[in-house]
Design a protein around this motif. Sequence first.
Motif, mmCIF file in Angstrom:
data_model
loop_
_atom_site.group_PDB
_atom_site.id
_atom_site.type_symbol
_atom_site.label_atom_id
_atom_site.label_comp_id
_atom_site.label_asym_id
_atom_site.label_seq_id
_atom_site.Cartn_x
_atom_site.Cartn_y
_atom_site.Cartn_z
ATOM 1 N N SER A 9 15.143 92.373 42.734
ATOM 2 C CA SER A 9 14.201 93.410 43.133
ATOM 3 C C SER A 9 13.023 93.481 42.167
ATOM 4 C CB SER A 9 14.898 94.774 43.194
ATOM 5 O OG SER A 9 15.349 95.141 41.916
ATOM 6 N N VAL A 85 11.459 92.472 51.910
ATOM 7 C CA VAL A 85 12.224 91.461 51.176
ATOM 8 C C VAL A 85 11.497 90.132 51.339
ATOM 9 C CG1 VAL A 85 14.422 90.253 50.938
ATOM 10 C CG2 VAL A 85 14.387 92.678 51.561
ATOM 11 N N ARG A 104 13.646 92.053 46.819
ATOM 12 C CA ARG A 104 13.222 93.296 47.461
ATOM 13 C C ARG A 104 12.060 93.879 46.674
ATOM 14 N NH1 ARG A 104 15.286 96.512 51.115
ATOM 15 N NH2 ARG A 104 17.233 95.337 51.144
#
Lengths: 109, 114
Positions: A9, A85, A104
């Motif tokens: 992420s 994503v 993400r």
Amino acid sequence: LAKTTQPISMDSYEGQEVNITCSHNNIATNDYITWYQQFPSQGPRFIIQGYKTKVTNEVASLFIPADRKSSTLSLPRVSLSDTAVYYCLLRTGANNLFFGTGTRLTVIP
Amino acid sequence: DTAVSQTPKYLVTQMGNDKSIKCEQNLGHDTMYWYKQDSKKFLKIMFSYNNKELIINETVPNRFSPKSPDKAHLNLHINSLELGDSAVYFCASSQSPELRETQYFGPGTRLLVL
């Protein structure tokens, strides 16, 4: 066998440039590197593809160093709608398609 | 017009049932694919057809059987559904299986096996 590695992420503020790096140490001579974007409840959408050096389109840039063991997707001045994503895809020959685990990206106002 | 379409969008069924998912593309492409996306969002290729011929068949249980009646359609039939089959299944197409060809994805079919 995972062929690519990406950060799980990333967060970024609106208006900033975002760089997402994908590692592919075992890339083969004929492999292409492709990046896809996926929003919730939708299919992946093509962003950009490259083989070496730099590729730029209206959406993003893709930087690939000489050894091609990694690649960096660059999104200029992200907006809230870029929250998604992002997948790094390594196309290894005609019969092998490996998607990474995806990064993400969350864009913060 | 939707380039790659899938039906149904949602599928909820009991263990042991047999179900089919349909995919159609109106892009005139020669190559079509089925992917499975699990709960961790990892996308994995299952099958690929080029001109109705199977060219990719990854390690998938033989309960899964793809069928391509023509170049524009690639259907997926699943026998004896199991809990672990719950996932999102994406269909995709490309002009050819060549490495530089872009793949266009459908909206996905969300399968839930109870």
